[in-house]
Write a protein that holds these residues in place. Sequence first.
Motif, PDB file in Angstrom:
ATOM      1  N   VAL A   1       0.868  -1.128   0.004  1.00  0.00           N
ATOM      2  CA  VAL A   1       0.022  -0.025   0.047  1.00  0.00           C
ATOM      3  C   VAL A   1       0.943   1.257   0.177  1.00  0.00           C
ATOM      4  CG1 VAL A   1      -1.580   1.211   1.128  1.00  0.00           C
ATOM      5  CG2 VAL A   1      -1.735  -1.304   1.200  1.00  0.00           C
ATOM      6  N   GLU A   2       0.746   2.217  -0.838  1.00  0.00           N
ATOM      7  CA  GLU A   2       1.345   3.571  -0.872  1.00  0.00           C
ATOM      8  C   GLU A   2       0.825   4.565   0.223  1.00  0.00           C
ATOM      9  OE1 GLU A   2       3.337   4.759  -3.438  1.00  0.00           O
ATOM     10  OE2 GLU A   2       3.803   2.950  -4.541  1.00  0.00           O
ATOM     11  N   ALA A   3       1.537   4.776   0.982  1.00  0.00           N
ATOM     12  CA  ALA A   3       0.767   5.678   2.440  1.00  0.00           C
ATOM     13  C   ALA A   3       2.087   6.368   2.851  1.00  0.00           C
ATOM     14  CB  ALA A   3       0.377   4.864   3.260  1.00  0.00           C
TER      15      ALA A   3
ATOM     16  N   TRP B   1       4.787   1.731  17.056  1.00  0.00           N
ATOM     17  CA  TRP B   1       4.651   2.879  16.351  1.00  0.00           C
ATOM     18  C   TRP B   1       3.412   3.199  16.826  1.00  0.00           C
ATOM     19  CZ3 TRP B   1       8.291   4.791  12.621  1.00  0.00           C
ATOM     20  CH2 TRP B   1       7.865   5.878  12.126  1.00  0.00           C
ATOM     21  N   ARG B   2       3.318   4.514  17.424  1.00  0.00           N
ATOM     22  CA  ARG B   2       1.954   4.761  17.876  1.00  0.00           C
ATOM     23  C   ARG B   2       1.515   6.186  17.126  1.00  0.00           C
ATOM     24  NH1 ARG B   2       4.677   2.471  21.677  1.00  0.00           N
ATOM     25  NH2 ARG B   2       3.370   0.686  23.216  1.00  0.00           N
ATOM     26  N   ASP B   3       2.542   6.966  16.674  1.00  0.00           N
ATOM     27  CA  ASP B   3       2.005   8.381  16.067  1.00  0.00           C
ATOM     28  C   ASP B   3       1.291   7.949  14.528  1.00  0.00           C
ATOM     29  OD1 ASP B   3       1.803  10.806  15.255  1.00  0.00           O
ATOM     30  OD2 ASP B   3       3.681  11.370  15.785  1.00  0.00           O
ATOM     31  N   ARG B   4       0.180   8.253  14.565  1.00  0.00           N
ATOM     32  CA  ARG B   4      -0.486   7.779  13.247  1.00  0.00           C
ATOM     33  C   ARG B   4      -0.018   8.785  12.171  1.00  0.00           C
ATOM     34  NH1 ARG B   4      -5.576   4.110  13.192  1.00  0.00           N
ATOM     35  NH2 ARG B   4      -4.952   2.628  14.833  1.00  0.00           N
ATOM     36  N   ASP B   5       0.236  10.196  12.789  1.00  0.00           N
ATOM     37  CA  ASP B   5       0.579  10.906  11.623  1.00  0.00           C
ATOM     38  C   ASP B   5       2.186  11.285  11.342  1.00  0.00           C
ATOM     39  OD1 ASP B   5      -2.121  11.938  11.790  1.00  0.00           O
ATOM     40  OD2 ASP B   5      -1.828  13.058  13.739  1.00  0.00           O
ATOM     41  N   ALA B   6       2.935  10.391  12.197  1.00  0.00           N
ATOM     42  CA  ALA B   6       4.421  10.615  11.751  1.00  0.00           C
ATOM     43  C   ALA B   6       4.739   9.926  10.440  1.00  0.00           C
ATOM     44  CB  ALA B   6       5.320   9.679  12.738  1.00  0.00           C
ATOM     45  N   PRO B   7       5.550  10.301   9.567  1.00  0.00           N
ATOM     46  CA  PRO B   7       5.900  10.002   8.309  1.00  0.00           C
ATOM     47  C   PRO B   7       6.464   8.692   8.456  1.00  0.00           C
ATOM     48  CG  PRO B   7       6.866  12.176   8.594  1.00  0.00           C
ATOM     49  CD  PRO B   7       6.396  11.639   9.997  1.00  0.00           C
ATOM     50  N   LEU B   8       5.961   7.715   7.217  1.00  0.00           N
ATOM     51  CA  LEU B   8       6.375   6.498   7.392  1.00  0.00           C
ATOM     52  C   LEU B   8       7.657   6.364   6.483  1.00  0.00           C
ATOM     53  CD1 LEU B   8       3.014   4.261   6.866  1.00  0.00           C
ATOM     54  CD2 LEU B   8       4.781   4.164   8.693  1.00  0.00           C
ATOM     55  N   PRO B   9       8.705   5.652   6.699  1.00  0.00           N
ATOM     56  CA  PRO B   9       9.826   5.370   5.672  1.00  0.00           C
ATOM     57  C   PRO B   9       9.243   4.723   4.539  1.00  0.00           C
ATOM     58  CG  PRO B   9      10.380   4.522   7.836  1.00  0.00           C
ATOM     59  CD  PRO B   9       8.920   4.738   7.853  1.00  0.00           C
ATOM     60  N   ALA B  10       9.745   5.167   3.174  1.00  0.00           N
ATOM     61  CA  ALA B  10       9.287   4.850   2.035  1.00  0.00           C
ATOM     62  C   ALA B  10       9.158   3.372   1.859  1.00  0.00           C
ATOM     63  CB  ALA B  10      10.320   5.590   0.919  1.00  0.00           C
ATOM     64  N   THR B  11      10.085   2.594   2.357  1.00  0.00           N
ATOM     65  CA  THR B  11       9.987   1.122   2.121  1.00  0.00           C
ATOM     66  C   THR B  11       9.596   0.400   3.328  1.00  0.00           C
ATOM     67  OG1 THR B  11      12.254   0.937   2.634  1.00  0.00           O
ATOM     68  CG2 THR B  11      11.652   1.117   0.302  1.00  0.00           C
ATOM     69  N   ALA B  12       8.961   0.931   4.438  1.00  0.00           N
ATOM     70  CA  ALA B  12       8.621   0.421   5.645  1.00  0.00           C
ATOM     71  C   ALA B  12       7.992  -0.758   5.368  1.00  0.00           C
ATOM     72  CB  ALA B  12       7.648   1.499   6.330  1.00  0.00           C
ATOM     73  N   THR B  13       8.045  -1.882   6.596  1.00  0.00           N
ATOM     74  CA  THR B  13       7.077  -2.890   6.470  1.00  0.00           C
ATOM     75  C   THR B  13       6.204  -2.646   7.832  1.00  0.00           C
ATOM     76  OG1 THR B  13       8.738  -4.347   5.467  1.00  0.00           O
ATOM     77  CG2 THR B  13       7.137  -5.254   7.059  1.00  0.00           C
ATOM     78  N   VAL B  14       4.929  -2.671   7.647  1.00  0.00           N
ATOM     79  CA  VAL B  14       4.291  -2.376   8.714  1.00  0.00           C
ATOM     80  C   VAL B  14       3.629  -3.810   9.068  1.00  0.00           C
ATOM     81  CG1 VAL B  14       2.187  -1.306   9.523  1.00  0.00           C
ATOM     82  CG2 VAL B  14       3.665  -0.046   8.059  1.00  0.00           C
ATOM     83  N   ASP B  15       3.647  -4.217  10.377  1.00  0.00           N
ATOM     84  CA  ASP B  15       3.100  -5.375  10.944  1.00  0.00           C
ATOM     85  C   ASP B  15       1.919  -5.051  11.886  1.00  0.00           C
ATOM     86  OD1 ASP B  15       4.708  -7.588  10.063  1.00  0.00           O
ATOM     87  OD2 ASP B  15       6.316  -6.453  11.298  1.00  0.00           O
ATOM     88  N   VAL B  16       0.703  -5.708  11.836  1.00  0.00           N
ATOM     89  CA  VAL B  16      -0.481  -5.256  12.555  1.00  0.00           C
ATOM     90  C   VAL B  16      -0.652  -6.536  13.382  1.00  0.00           C
ATOM     91  CG1 VAL B  16      -2.891  -4.830  12.663  1.00  0.00           C
ATOM     92  CG2 VAL B  16      -1.534  -4.114  10.513  1.00  0.00           C
TER      93      VAL B  16
END
Length: 63
Positions: A6-8, A41-56
Amino acid sequence: MPEEKVEATTLGDLVGAVTADRPRLTAVLTACSFLVDGVAWRDRDAPLPATATVDVLPPFAGG
């Protein structure tokens, strides 16, 4: 494990993109924790790194 690319620019944008076509998922994600490249990661407004992997992570019950 399912994966989705996902692009975000922020975690909030990512959650919005993932739930756009899945409105019932919104309530579930409010109870989840997120790891960005292995770091909580708790800050939903902080910029994500371009190639980040996000685990839920779903909420865990103690025992």
